[in-house]
Design a protein around this motif. Structure first.
Motif, PDB file in Angstrom:
ATOM      1  N   PRO A  77       0.796  -1.230   0.000  1.00  0.00           N
ATOM      2  CA  PRO A  77       0.000   0.000   0.000  1.00  0.00           C
ATOM      3  C   PRO A  77       0.832   1.286   0.000  1.00  0.00           C
ATOM      4  O   PRO A  77       0.291   2.375  -0.007  1.00  0.00           O
ATOM      5  CB  PRO A  77      -0.793  -0.111   1.301  1.00  0.00           C
ATOM      6  N   ILE A  78       2.156   1.162   0.012  1.00  0.00           N
ATOM      7  CA  ILE A  78       3.040   2.330   0.100  1.00  0.00           C
ATOM      8  C   ILE A  78       3.550   2.681  -1.292  1.00  0.00           C
ATOM      9  O   ILE A  78       4.063   1.828  -2.012  1.00  0.00           O
ATOM     10  CB  ILE A  78       4.211   2.050   1.059  1.00  0.00           C
ATOM     11  N   VAL A  79       3.396   3.959  -1.657  1.00  0.00           N
ATOM     12  CA  VAL A  79       3.807   4.444  -2.979  1.00  0.00           C
ATOM     13  C   VAL A  79       4.825   5.565  -2.795  1.00  0.00           C
ATOM     14  O   VAL A  79       4.578   6.522  -2.064  1.00  0.00           O
ATOM     15  CB  VAL A  79       2.591   4.947  -3.788  1.00  0.00           C
ATOM     16  N   LEU A  80       5.972   5.442  -3.471  1.00  0.00           N
ATOM     17  CA  LEU A  80       7.059   6.408  -3.368  1.00  0.00           C
ATOM     18  C   LEU A  80       7.162   7.215  -4.656  1.00  0.00           C
ATOM     19  O   LEU A  80       7.156   6.647  -5.749  1.00  0.00           O
ATOM     20  CB  LEU A  80       8.390   5.691  -3.136  1.00  0.00           C
ATOM     21  N   SER A  91      14.466  19.424  -4.137  1.00  0.00           N
ATOM     22  CA  SER A  91      14.111  18.041  -4.452  1.00  0.00           C
ATOM     23  C   SER A  91      13.145  17.575  -3.369  1.00  0.00           C
ATOM     24  O   SER A  91      13.211  18.020  -2.227  1.00  0.00           O
ATOM     25  CB  SER A  91      15.354  17.157  -4.507  1.00  0.00           C
ATOM     26  N   TRP A  92      12.226  16.696  -3.747  1.00  0.00           N
ATOM     27  CA  TRP A  92      11.237  16.230  -2.780  1.00  0.00           C
ATOM     28  C   TRP A  92      10.963  14.745  -2.985  1.00  0.00           C
ATOM     29  O   TRP A  92      11.099  14.212  -4.085  1.00  0.00           O
ATOM     30  CB  TRP A  92       9.941  17.039  -2.858  1.00  0.00           C
ATOM     31  N   VAL A  93      10.592  14.103  -1.886  1.00  0.00           N
ATOM     32  CA  VAL A  93      10.143  12.711  -1.900  1.00  0.00           C
ATOM     33  C   VAL A  93       8.840  12.677  -1.120  1.00  0.00           C
ATOM     34  O   VAL A  93       8.755  13.219  -0.015  1.00  0.00           O
ATOM     35  CB  VAL A  93      11.173  11.765  -1.242  1.00  0.00           C
ATOM     36  N   HIS A  94       7.830  12.063  -1.712  1.00  0.00           N
ATOM     37  CA  HIS A  94       6.553  11.843  -1.023  1.00  0.00           C
ATOM     38  C   HIS A  94       6.343  10.340  -0.923  1.00  0.00           C
ATOM     39  O   HIS A  94       6.481   9.630  -1.919  1.00  0.00           O
ATOM     40  CB  HIS A  94       5.383  12.463  -1.796  1.00  0.00           C
ATOM     41  N   THR A  99      -5.149   3.417   1.093  1.00  0.00           N
ATOM     42  CA  THR A  99      -6.057   2.484   1.756  1.00  0.00           C
ATOM     43  C   THR A  99      -7.397   2.524   1.043  1.00  0.00           C
ATOM     44  O   THR A  99      -8.056   3.571   1.023  1.00  0.00           O
ATOM     45  CB  THR A  99      -6.241   2.881   3.242  1.00  0.00           C
ATOM     46  N   GLU A 100      -7.770   1.416   0.432  1.00  0.00           N
ATOM     47  CA  GLU A 100      -9.046   1.301  -0.282  1.00  0.00           C
ATOM     48  C   GLU A 100      -9.240   2.438  -1.282  1.00  0.00           C
ATOM     49  O   GLU A 100     -10.309   3.055  -1.350  1.00  0.00           O
ATOM     50  CB  GLU A 100     -10.203   1.217   0.705  1.00  0.00           C
ATOM     51  N   GLY A 101      -8.197   2.756  -2.040  1.00  0.00           N
ATOM     52  CA  GLY A 101      -8.283   3.754  -3.099  1.00  0.00           C
ATOM     53  C   GLY A 101      -8.216   5.200  -2.646  1.00  0.00           C
ATOM     54  O   GLY A 101      -8.412   6.110  -3.438  1.00  0.00           O
ATOM     55  N   ILE A 102      -7.927   5.423  -1.361  1.00  0.00           N
ATOM     56  CA  ILE A 102      -7.850   6.777  -0.799  1.00  0.00           C
ATOM     57  C   ILE A 102      -6.465   6.961  -0.169  1.00  0.00           C
ATOM     58  O   ILE A 102      -5.927   6.056   0.468  1.00  0.00           O
ATOM     59  CB  ILE A 102      -8.947   6.990   0.277  1.00  0.00           C
ATOM     60  N   LEU A 103      -5.918   8.156  -0.302  1.00  0.00           N
ATOM     61  CA  LEU A 103      -4.618   8.475   0.297  1.00  0.00           C
ATOM     62  C   LEU A 103      -4.835   8.820   1.765  1.00  0.00           C
ATOM     63  O   LEU A 103      -5.504   9.797   2.091  1.00  0.00           O
ATOM     64  CB  LEU A 103      -3.977   9.635  -0.455  1.00  0.00           C
ATOM     65  N   THR A 104      -4.279   7.984   2.651  1.00  0.00           N
ATOM     66  CA  THR A 104      -4.523   8.148   4.081  1.00  0.00           C
ATOM     67  C   THR A 104      -3.321   8.687   4.847  1.00  0.00           C
ATOM     68  O   THR A 104      -3.469   9.128   5.978  1.00  0.00           O
ATOM     69  CB  THR A 104      -4.943   6.806   4.714  1.00  0.00           C
ATOM     70  N   GLN A 105      -2.138   8.624   4.247  1.00  0.00           N
ATOM     71  CA  GLN A 105      -0.944   9.126   4.930  1.00  0.00           C
ATOM     72  C   GLN A 105       0.058   9.611   3.887  1.00  0.00           C
ATOM     73  O   GLN A 105       0.160   9.031   2.802  1.00  0.00           O
ATOM     74  CB  GLN A 105      -0.302   8.022   5.756  1.00  0.00           C
ATOM     75  N   VAL A 106       0.775  10.690   4.231  1.00  0.00           N
ATOM     76  CA  VAL A 106       1.877  11.150   3.385  1.00  0.00           C
ATOM     77  C   VAL A 106       3.048  11.515   4.281  1.00  0.00           C
ATOM     78  O   VAL A 106       2.881  12.126   5.326  1.00  0.00           O
ATOM     79  CB  VAL A 106       1.484  12.344   2.481  1.00  0.00           C
ATOM     80  N   ARG A 107       4.209  11.063   3.874  1.00  0.00           N
ATOM     81  CA  ARG A 107       5.459  11.478   4.503  1.00  0.00           C
ATOM     82  C   ARG A 107       6.198  12.291   3.443  1.00  0.00           C
ATOM     83  O   ARG A 107       6.470  11.791   2.353  1.00  0.00           O
ATOM     84  CB  ARG A 107       6.270  10.266   4.946  1.00  0.00           C
ATOM     85  N   GLU A 108       6.474  13.536   3.765  1.00  0.00           N
ATOM     86  CA  GLU A 108       7.077  14.463   2.812  1.00  0.00           C
ATOM     87  C   GLU A 108       8.496  14.798   3.254  1.00  0.00           C
ATOM     88  O   GLU A 108       8.717  15.175   4.399  1.00  0.00           O
ATOM     89  CB  GLU A 108       6.226  15.741   2.731  1.00  0.00           C
ATOM     90  N   TYR A 109       9.435  14.643   2.334  1.00  0.00           N
ATOM     91  CA  TYR A 109      10.839  14.927   2.614  1.00  0.00           C
ATOM     92  C   TYR A 109      11.321  15.944   1.598  1.00  0.00           C
ATOM     93  O   TYR A 109      11.170  15.746   0.391  1.00  0.00           O
ATOM     94  CB  TYR A 109      11.680  13.642   2.532  1.00  0.00           C
ATOM     95  N   SER A 110      11.891  17.014   2.085  1.00  0.00           N
ATOM     96  CA  SER A 110      12.357  18.100   1.232  1.00  0.00           C
ATOM     97  C   SER A 110      13.866  18.224   1.347  1.00  0.00           C
ATOM     98  O   SER A 110      14.401  18.305   2.458  1.00  0.00           O
ATOM     99  CB  SER A 110      11.675  19.399   1.670  1.00  0.00           C
ATOM    100  N   ASN A 111      14.543  18.215   0.183  1.00  0.00           N
ATOM    101  CA  ASN A 111      16.015  18.294   0.137  1.00  0.00           C
ATOM    102  C   ASN A 111      16.655  17.298   1.099  1.00  0.00           C
ATOM    103  O   ASN A 111      17.574  17.624   1.841  1.00  0.00           O
ATOM    104  CB  ASN A 111      16.504  19.709   0.410  1.00  0.00           C
ATOM    105  N   THR A 112      16.138  16.085   1.081  1.00  0.00           N
ATOM    106  CA  THR A 112      16.615  15.010   1.937  1.00  0.00           C
ATOM    107  C   THR A 112      16.786  13.757   1.078  1.00  0.00           C
ATOM    108  O   THR A 112      15.900  13.417   0.303  1.00  0.00           O
ATOM    109  CB  THR A 112      15.595  14.709   3.057  1.00  0.00           C
ATOM    110  N   SER A 113      17.902  13.087   1.217  1.00  0.00           N
ATOM    111  CA  SER A 113      18.115  11.810   0.549  1.00  0.00           C
ATOM    112  C   SER A 113      17.388  10.731   1.350  1.00  0.00           C
ATOM    113  O   SER A 113      17.554  10.644   2.566  1.00  0.00           O
ATOM    114  CB  SER A 113      19.611  11.514   0.484  1.00  0.00           C
TER     115      SER A 113
END
Length: 159
Positions: A77-80, A91-94, A99-113
């Motif tokens: 269920p995790i999409v990078l 640069s960004w990473v989300h 969950t059941e076709g809905i986005l329930t959590q996001v982890r956002e990283y900015s200028n981070t490897s």
């Protein structure tokens, strides 16, 4: 071969970025859970996604556009997703949870490897030697961001 959960997750996330780019905020609202859980790592003034999704950034503000790289990856269920905004040199990473076709959590990283690792427990080869119930743990890197600068701080996330 990708499983159906991963394929569907990637479709939901791709639809979100398409809606963000086209400023279709009704579609954005449809794709996000009303109580989406948010994690952010980076300088506070780089929280562009949160500002956009919460309406804190005016809808006609085009100063920050999220255009994902085509190499979207899913693990269950995790999409990078990662991208780079040239205008702002960010640069960004989300990392989304679907969950059941809905986005329930996001982890956002900015200028981070970001490196994502999968930890697996394996039974000890000789359980008679160790009766504590311990297990050997194996770590395998399964994804690493490509767009952050070499001087960016690095994080390892475990699945």
């Amino acid at each position: 071969m990708e499983d159906k959960e991963e394929e569907n997750g990637k479709k939901v996330v791709t639809a979100l970025y398409s809606a963000l780019i086209s400023k279709d905020f009704d579609e954005v609202q449809r794709l996000l859970a009303p109580n989406v859980e948010w994690w952010f790592h980076g300088p506070p003034n780089h929280q562009h996604l949160m500002l956009l999704l919460t309406g804190s950034s005016p809808p006609n503000n085009t100063s920050f556009v999220f255009v994902p790289q085509p190499n979207i990856v899913a693990f269950g269920p995790i999409v990078l997703v990662e991208g780079y905004n040239k205008e702002h040199s960010i640069s960004w990473v989300h990392i989304w949870t679907v969950t059941e076709g809905i986005l329930t959590q996001v982890r956002e990283y900015s200028n981070t490897s970001v490196t994502v690792a999968r930890f697996e427990s394996q039974p000890l080869s000789s359980p008679a030697v160790d009766t504590s119930g311990s297990a050997n743990h194996r770590c395998q890197n399964v994804w690493k961001s490509q767009l952050s600068r070499h001087s960016a701080p690095g994080l390892v996330l475990a699945l």
